[in-house]
Design a protein around this motif. Sequence first.
Motif, PDB file in Angstrom:
ATOM      1  N   GLN A 156      38.185  44.642  43.318  1.00  0.00           N
ATOM      2  CA  GLN A 156      37.706  45.646  42.378  1.00  0.00           C
ATOM      3  C   GLN A 156      38.562  46.421  41.767  1.00  0.00           C
ATOM      4  O   GLN A 156      38.065  46.574  40.569  1.00  0.00           O
ATOM      5  CB  GLN A 156      36.800  46.513  43.391  1.00  0.00           C
ATOM      6  CG  GLN A 156      35.612  45.870  44.077  1.00  0.00           C
ATOM      7  CD  GLN A 156      35.795  45.075  45.110  1.00  0.00           C
ATOM      8  OE1 GLN A 156      36.714  45.098  45.935  1.00  0.00           O
ATOM      9  NE2 GLN A 156      34.872  43.850  45.292  1.00  0.00           N
ATOM     10  N   SER A 157      39.635  46.893  41.944  1.00  0.00           N
ATOM     11  CA  SER A 157      40.587  47.672  41.440  1.00  0.00           C
ATOM     12  C   SER A 157      41.947  47.743  41.747  1.00  0.00           C
ATOM     13  O   SER A 157      42.263  47.306  43.090  1.00  0.00           O
ATOM     14  CB  SER A 157      39.955  49.272  41.456  1.00  0.00           C
ATOM     15  OG  SER A 157      40.182  49.584  42.455  1.00  0.00           O
ATOM     16  N   ALA A 163      35.909  39.680  46.160  1.00  0.00           N
ATOM     17  CA  ALA A 163      36.455  40.093  44.915  1.00  0.00           C
ATOM     18  C   ALA A 163      37.373  40.912  44.799  1.00  0.00           C
ATOM     19  O   ALA A 163      37.724  41.873  45.765  1.00  0.00           O
ATOM     20  CB  ALA A 163      35.345  40.459  43.937  1.00  0.00           C
ATOM     21  N   MET A 210      34.744  53.651  39.084  1.00  0.00           N
ATOM     22  CA  MET A 210      35.216  53.010  40.360  1.00  0.00           C
ATOM     23  C   MET A 210      34.462  53.608  41.529  1.00  0.00           C
ATOM     24  O   MET A 210      34.267  54.886  41.819  1.00  0.00           O
ATOM     25  CB  MET A 210      36.857  53.195  40.524  1.00  0.00           C
ATOM     26  CG  MET A 210      37.065  52.776  41.983  1.00  0.00           C
ATOM     27  SD  MET A 210      39.137  52.875  42.232  1.00  0.00           S
ATOM     28  CE  MET A 210      39.605  54.306  41.582  1.00  0.00           C
ATOM     29  N   THR A 211      33.993  52.886  42.370  1.00  0.00           N
ATOM     30  CA  THR A 211      33.231  52.976  43.627  1.00  0.00           C
ATOM     31  C   THR A 211      34.152  52.989  44.675  1.00  0.00           C
ATOM     32  O   THR A 211      34.667  51.813  45.130  1.00  0.00           O
ATOM     33  CB  THR A 211      31.936  51.961  43.795  1.00  0.00           C
ATOM     34  OG1 THR A 211      31.227  52.444  42.572  1.00  0.00           O
ATOM     35  CG2 THR A 211      31.171  52.426  45.099  1.00  0.00           C
ATOM     36  N   THR A 252      36.463  51.890  54.720  1.00  0.00           N
ATOM     37  CA  THR A 252      37.394  50.718  54.308  1.00  0.00           C
ATOM     38  C   THR A 252      38.073  50.255  55.376  1.00  0.00           C
ATOM     39  O   THR A 252      38.923  51.112  55.673  1.00  0.00           O
ATOM     40  CB  THR A 252      38.010  51.218  52.954  1.00  0.00           C
ATOM     41  OG1 THR A 252      36.797  51.418  52.031  1.00  0.00           O
ATOM     42  CG2 THR A 252      38.737  49.968  52.565  1.00  0.00           C
ATOM     43  N   GLN A 267      41.934  47.681  45.744  1.00  0.00           N
ATOM     44  CA  GLN A 267      40.511  47.811  46.505  1.00  0.00           C
ATOM     45  C   GLN A 267      40.023  46.303  46.249  1.00  0.00           C
ATOM     46  O   GLN A 267      39.921  45.467  45.230  1.00  0.00           O
ATOM     47  CB  GLN A 267      39.722  48.422  45.725  1.00  0.00           C
ATOM     48  CG  GLN A 267      39.412  49.790  46.396  1.00  0.00           C
ATOM     49  CD  GLN A 267      38.354  50.700  45.786  1.00  0.00           C
ATOM     50  OE1 GLN A 267      38.199  50.763  44.668  1.00  0.00           O
ATOM     51  NE2 GLN A 267      37.523  51.102  46.599  1.00  0.00           N
ATOM     52  N   PHE A 268      39.272  45.626  47.160  1.00  0.00           N
ATOM     53  CA  PHE A 268      38.976  44.155  47.246  1.00  0.00           C
ATOM     54  C   PHE A 268      38.056  44.044  48.413  1.00  0.00           C
ATOM     55  O   PHE A 268      37.668  44.848  49.390  1.00  0.00           O
ATOM     56  CB  PHE A 268      39.898  43.132  47.444  1.00  0.00           C
ATOM     57  CG  PHE A 268      40.807  43.143  48.643  1.00  0.00           C
ATOM     58  CD1 PHE A 268      40.659  42.346  49.732  1.00  0.00           C
ATOM     59  CD2 PHE A 268      41.955  44.143  48.820  1.00  0.00           C
ATOM     60  CE1 PHE A 268      41.549  42.302  50.630  1.00  0.00           C
ATOM     61  CE2 PHE A 268      42.809  44.207  49.944  1.00  0.00           C
ATOM     62  CZ  PHE A 268      42.485  43.317  50.890  1.00  0.00           C
ATOM     63  N   THR A 269      37.181  43.075  48.398  1.00  0.00           N
ATOM     64  CA  THR A 269      36.268  42.681  49.417  1.00  0.00           C
ATOM     65  C   THR A 269      36.683  41.209  50.067  1.00  0.00           C
ATOM     66  O   THR A 269      37.235  40.500  49.329  1.00  0.00           O
ATOM     67  CB  THR A 269      34.745  42.637  49.121  1.00  0.00           C
ATOM     68  OG1 THR A 269      34.703  41.881  48.099  1.00  0.00           O
ATOM     69  CG2 THR A 269      34.380  44.133  48.711  1.00  0.00           C
ATOM     70  N   PRO A 323      34.628  45.651  52.836  1.00  0.00           N
ATOM     71  CA  PRO A 323      35.627  46.429  51.745  1.00  0.00           C
ATOM     72  C   PRO A 323      36.880  46.643  52.305  1.00  0.00           C
ATOM     73  O   PRO A 323      36.950  47.003  53.625  1.00  0.00           O
ATOM     74  CB  PRO A 323      34.631  47.877  51.538  1.00  0.00           C
ATOM     75  CG  PRO A 323      33.554  47.827  52.568  1.00  0.00           C
ATOM     76  CD  PRO A 323      33.681  46.532  53.095  1.00  0.00           C
TER      77      PRO A 323
END
Length: 159
Positions: free
Chosen positions: A33-34, A31, A1-2, A7, A54-56, A61
């Motif tokens: 992400q996690s 998207a 995970m990045t 953020t 976590q998303f964009t 971010p």
Amino acid sequence: MTIARNTICLWYDNDAEGAARFYAETFPDSAVQSILRAPTDFPSGKAGDVLTVQFTVLGIPCLGLNGGPAFRQSEAFSFQIATKDQAETDRYWNAIVGNGGQESACGWCKDRWGLSWQITPQTLTEALAAGGGEAARAFAAMMEMTRIDVARIDAARRG
């Protein structure tokens, strides 16, 4: 995970995952992400409950925090989405407002989670940047709108 170094953290009552999935489906370069879940029961929840997502959104971010009802979204924070034409303006506006959101004034609306969005056609920004009479006419036209009408802004620009 990045993990991004910087953020935007957005507080949700209890549906950060739903919001993140909606944004990912609605906007390009977006998207999920996690999803981090509670490892054990805790005072206001159970093991497995979503804690953060976590998303964009359009490459920005974000972290959705399921913090509960203590804090609400306000217009003090909004995403401003620059659109190229009426079709793109309508697509985003309709997605947000038509999915449990609400209209506001001057191109602003709220999604069903209370997060504010400014759906701003580039022609409006260009008119305001031009200054003088063009800016004044475009501004006056915008002040009468909820969703921005590109044709009316362009007509106001021309005088």
